[in-house]
Write an enzyme that holds these catalytic residues in place. Structure first.
Site, PDB file in Angstrom:
ATOM      1  N   GLY A  41     -27.983 -51.047 -25.625  1.00 26.26           N
ATOM      2  CA  GLY A  41     -27.012 -51.062 -24.540  1.00 26.26           C
ATOM      3  C   GLY A  41     -25.848 -51.981 -24.869  1.00 26.26           C
ATOM      4  O   GLY A  41     -26.042 -53.080 -25.398  1.00 26.26           O
ATOM      5  N   GLY A  46     -25.303 -56.317 -22.550  1.00 28.58           N
ATOM      6  CA  GLY A  46     -25.649 -56.029 -23.938  1.00 28.58           C
ATOM      7  C   GLY A  46     -24.618 -56.517 -24.925  1.00 28.58           C
ATOM      8  O   GLY A  46     -24.967 -57.090 -25.969  1.00 28.58           O
ATOM      9  N   HIS A 267     -24.241 -47.802  -1.775  1.00 21.91           N
ATOM     10  CA  HIS A 267     -22.917 -48.401  -1.620  1.00 21.91           C
ATOM     11  C   HIS A 267     -22.179 -47.729  -0.472  1.00 21.91           C
ATOM     12  O   HIS A 267     -22.120 -46.499  -0.398  1.00 21.91           O
ATOM     13  CB  HIS A 267     -22.113 -48.253  -2.915  1.00 21.91           C
ATOM     14  CG  HIS A 267     -20.982 -49.221  -3.043  1.00 21.91           C
ATOM     15  ND1 HIS A 267     -19.878 -49.173  -2.218  1.00 21.91           N
ATOM     16  CD2 HIS A 267     -20.775 -50.278  -3.867  1.00 21.91           C
ATOM     17  CE1 HIS A 267     -19.046 -50.147  -2.544  1.00 21.91           C
ATOM     18  NE2 HIS A 267     -19.564 -50.832  -3.546  1.00 21.91           N
ATOM     19  N   SER A 285     -14.064 -49.595  -4.438  1.00 27.38           N
ATOM     20  CA  SER A 285     -14.570 -50.962  -4.483  1.00 27.38           C
ATOM     21  C   SER A 285     -14.766 -51.566  -3.094  1.00 27.38           C
ATOM     22  O   SER A 285     -13.988 -51.344  -2.171  1.00 27.38           O
ATOM     23  CB  SER A 285     -13.600 -51.849  -5.273  1.00 27.38           C
ATOM     24  OG  SER A 285     -13.933 -53.204  -5.127  1.00 27.38           O
ATOM     25  N   ARG A 331     -23.726 -54.607   1.876  1.00 27.01           N
ATOM     26  CA  ARG A 331     -23.639 -53.181   1.615  1.00 27.01           C
ATOM     27  C   ARG A 331     -24.701 -52.374   2.356  1.00 27.01           C
ATOM     28  O   ARG A 331     -24.429 -51.277   2.851  1.00 27.01           O
ATOM     29  CB  ARG A 331     -23.740 -52.927   0.110  1.00 27.01           C
ATOM     30  CG  ARG A 331     -22.551 -53.464  -0.646  1.00 27.01           C
ATOM     31  CD  ARG A 331     -22.725 -53.374  -2.142  1.00 27.01           C
ATOM     32  NE  ARG A 331     -21.501 -53.803  -2.822  1.00 27.01           N
ATOM     33  CZ  ARG A 331     -21.369 -53.863  -4.127  1.00 27.01           C
ATOM     34  NH1 ARG A 331     -22.382 -53.530  -4.909  1.00 27.01           N
ATOM     35  NH2 ARG A 331     -20.225 -54.253  -4.665  1.00 27.01           N
ATOM     36  N   HIS A 402     -26.138 -46.332  -5.730  1.00 30.91           N
ATOM     37  CA  HIS A 402     -25.317 -47.232  -6.546  1.00 30.91           C
ATOM     38  C   HIS A 402     -26.199 -48.060  -7.478  1.00 30.91           C
ATOM     39  O   HIS A 402     -26.812 -47.529  -8.397  1.00 30.91           O
ATOM     40  CB  HIS A 402     -24.491 -48.102  -5.603  1.00 30.91           C
ATOM     41  CG  HIS A 402     -23.506 -49.004  -6.274  1.00 30.91           C
ATOM     42  ND1 HIS A 402     -22.539 -48.545  -7.131  1.00 30.91           N
ATOM     43  CD2 HIS A 402     -23.318 -50.346  -6.194  1.00 30.91           C
ATOM     44  CE1 HIS A 402     -21.809 -49.550  -7.568  1.00 30.91           C
ATOM     45  NE2 HIS A 402     -22.278 -50.660  -7.027  1.00 30.91           N
ATOM     46  N   SER A 441     -23.253 -58.114  -9.824  1.00 31.62           N
ATOM     47  CA  SER A 441     -23.747 -57.457 -11.038  1.00 31.62           C
ATOM     48  C   SER A 441     -23.088 -58.033 -12.282  1.00 31.62           C
ATOM     49  O   SER A 441     -23.760 -58.353 -13.269  1.00 31.62           O
ATOM     50  CB  SER A 441     -23.521 -55.950 -10.956  1.00 31.62           C
ATOM     51  OG  SER A 441     -22.145 -55.642 -10.862  1.00 31.62           O
ATOM     52  N   LEU A 442     -21.752 -58.174 -12.270  1.00 37.38           N
ATOM     53  CA  LEU A 442     -21.077 -58.763 -13.421  1.00 37.38           C
ATOM     54  C   LEU A 442     -21.531 -60.201 -13.640  1.00 37.38           C
ATOM     55  O   LEU A 442     -21.665 -60.659 -14.778  1.00 37.38           O
ATOM     56  CB  LEU A 442     -19.564 -58.707 -13.235  1.00 37.38           C
ATOM     57  CG  LEU A 442     -18.925 -57.318 -13.211  1.00 37.38           C
ATOM     58  CD1 LEU A 442     -17.427 -57.421 -12.963  1.00 37.38           C
ATOM     59  CD2 LEU A 442     -19.191 -56.568 -14.508  1.00 37.38           C
TER      60      LEU A 442
END
Length: 639
Positions: A41, A46, A267, A285, A331, A402, A441-442
């Site tokens: 990944g 990754g 989402h 977003s 969410r 999502h 997530s980031l």
């Protein structure tokens, strides 16, 4: 159970990570050059892991099924990345970020893991800035922040509506540097089919070359999976069409436990389905909810143009129901609220399955140019997708599958129950509990890849400094390759009448209707029967054109859909066993009088950890108890 030793360090919560870093074993620079690591990944987790491990001196083999590492799905993370810098001086702190994540996950995540994520988040922002990510800045030059759902501070760093793409490019720049140095060998257009175990340890993988169709053997001293999530099981989702669970599932079948598989985030701001020919949905977003107001008409079936509906005939239902957070509720809360309004007959659009996200007031107050500077690419994307101009009329949105909070079970070192197999980013379950807060997530991907895995993997590899390179001409590799080929040959030999996509679409509808936003006992039991019946039909009537030894995207899809049948069964089994509502897992039998989630902490305050059956047909459930010493468990309220 001994297999579920989470290895959480002793000591005060704020000191656990530093104490752990100082106590685990190290590998010297000279010895690192003798060790090989496979990273599957090339998304943010990754790419950052591969480049950082190579920078440390390890020999890294990097794999992706795309033609370029830059095409990983991290590019789709639009809105931002969280960190507890407190640049706005609005009361933020590491502890407050930790507390928000725990609460947002409905108290179904480990305290030690979440606190570490909050601590490391500040380092990750600094790392990405150093890598050249063009985060938005204020006039003073400081990095700007905006708010996301489920919080009352501004802690989200962003680059317009393309934060994921910019972060991935930053990580990719480090990756290609290591490729040029010869420390990373890149294998693109490869699909991982099998994990190879030697003496019980992860020592390699079997891949299919997606151009030639040939199977390949690759060995290493450790294997890292950074393969993302699996909400494409719903067929229509916000994920890239190629996103799948097959790499993680192959590891699961070899002994890696799978945790909380039914925890899938819905989402709230996806562009509604436009026709029956779509293969995916387009995400808008969550950052749009900073300036956009969500509403439906107060009158059922009101088909007037939104501009013709007066202010006093509009129901801003999130602001009405959740005044403390308004449009920035988490969410899962926003998604269920939208579904409730649409199910009650207040939805808009031709199908009645959408609500308005309206920017008219924000444009009136701030000006069109200001709104364009914040969201230009998102507005352009919406107009290209729908043909409607969101500067002139409201967007229409509806919830969609999502992010997946479930994934491979890992301990504090991010290692699975298979020694030498690590899982990072969305492919593991570790940080988000039953619901992920936006822009998390980031944060997790960068944390895991840059600052956590490169430290913790050394503790495992310290035992391998005298282990020579793992040969690929040994029986374990031969057996794994043979098993991979047999599965491919069986799929090709069915020669039925139905396409892979037709099966995937039908499976997705079952999962969305019965194990999606809302679940109940009868529906989940029905789903188990329906998934099993459809799986049997797949293996007897699927048709895959072409041959093994060529580019064959239908075969690629067939492998993934075959795994989705098994994963879908486990998701329903997990949702059925958890007889409570928590976060994104909403059991109709367990809700408050106001229609909110109702946890049952006395029975379900645990991580559901599933072991693949070696004998018999049923997965084995292990329960990892969750304890909370630093936050008070409360009813999750955003009112």
């Amino acid at each position: 159970m001994s297999k579920l030793n989470a290895k959480i360090p002793e000591g005060p919560l704020a000191d656990k990570w530093q104490n752990h870093r100082e106590s685990i074993r190290l590998v010297s620079p000279a010895n690192k050059t003798r060790l090989d690591v496979i990273v599957v990944g090339t998304g943010l987790s990754g790419a950052s892991a591969a480049s950082t491990l190579a920078e440390l001196g390890y020999n890294v083999k990097s794999f992706c099924f795309q033609d370029s590492p830059r095409r990983a799905h991290s590019v789709a993370a639009q809105g931002g990345m969280n960190a507890a810098k407190n640049y706005k001086n609005d009361g933020d702190s590491v502890f407050r970020l930790f507390k928000d994540i725990i609460k947002g996950g409905d108290y179904r995540a480990r305290e030690a893991y979440v606190y570490r994520a909050a601590q490391v988040s500040n380092l990750s922002i600094d790392q990405l800035v150093a890598a050249g990510v063009p985060f938005a800045r204020e006039y003073s030059g400081y990095l700007d922040n905006r708010s996301f759902g489920g919080v009352q501070v501004s802690r989200t760093f962003y680059a317009k509506g393309q934060t994921g793409q910019q972060c991935l490019l930053g990580a990719y720049s480090g990756l290609i540097r290591q490729m040029a140095r010869g420390k990373v060998t890149m294998y693109s257009r490869r699909d991982m089919l099998e994990l190879v175990l030697v003496d019980g340890k992860a020592r390699g993988i079997i891949t299919r070359n997606l151009v030639t169709g040939e199977l390949e053997r690759h060995s290493a001293h450790a294997v890292v999976l950074a393969t993302g999530g699996y909400s494409t099981i719903y067929y229509l989702s916000t994920l890239a069409v190629g996103s799948n669970a097959s790499a993680a599932w192959s590891a699961h079948k070899k002994g890696a436990f799978f945790a909380n598989p039914s925890f899938v985030q819905i989402h709230p701001t996806s562009v509604p389905q436009l026709n029956d020919y779509q293969a995916k949905l387009t995400l808008m977003s969550e950052s749009l909810r900073n300036d956009g107001r969500i509403w439906v008409p107060k009158k059922k079936g009101d088909n007037r143009h939104p501009g013709e509906i007066p202010e006093d005939e509009r129901d801003y239902y999130l602001e009405r129901r959740y005044p403390a957070f308004g449009n920035l509720v988490p969410r899962d809360v926003a998604s269920r609220a939208a579904k409730e309004r649409c199910d009650a007959g207040y939805g808009v659009g031709e199908t009645g399955l959408s609500v308005y996200l309206d920017f008219s007031q924000a444009i009136g107050k701030q000006g069109k140019d200001v709104i364009r500077s914040k969201y230009e690419n998102l507005f352009d994307m919406y107009e290209k997708t729908t043909g409607e101009n969101p500067y002139k009329e409201p967007m229409r949105i509806y919830p969609a599958g999502h992010y997946t909070m479930g994934g491979l079970w890992v301990d504090y070192n991010l290692m699975t129950t298979i020694p030498g197999l690590f899982s990072i980013g969305e492919s593991n379950f570790s940080d988000h509990g039953a619901n992920r807060l936006g822009a998390g997530s980031l944060m997790q991907c960068a944390n895991d890849g840059y600052f956590i895995l490169p430290v913790t993997i050394g503790d495992y590899l310290a035992d391998d400094i005298r282990t020579p390179k793992i040969p690929v001409d040994i029986p374990e590799f031969e057996k794994a390759e043979k098993a991979s080929m047999e599965k491919l040959q069986i799929l090709m030999s069915v020669k039925g009448t139905q396409t892979v996509t037709s099966f995937h679409r039908r499976l997705g509808r079952i999962m969305w209707d019965l194990c999606g936003m809302v679940r109940n006992e009868k529906g989940l039991k029905d789903a188990l029967q329906m998934v099993g019946k459809l799986k049997k039909e797949f293996w007897s009537d699927v048709r895959i054109p072409g041959t093994l030894y060529e580019v064959n995207q239908e075969l690629e899809k067939a492998v993934r859909v075959a795994d989705f049948f098994e994963l879908g069964h486990l998701m329903c089994e997990d949702a059925l066993a958890r007889e409570e509502s928590c976060g994104a897992h909403f059991r109709e039998e367990s809700q408050t009088p106001e229609g909110e989630t109702k946890r049952i902490d006395s029975r379900f305050s645990y991580v559901s950890v599933w072991e693949y059956p070696t004998k018999g047909k049923h997965h084995i459930l292990h329960k990892e108890a969750l304890g909370f010493e630093n936050v008070e468990i409360q009813e999750r309220s955003y009112k």
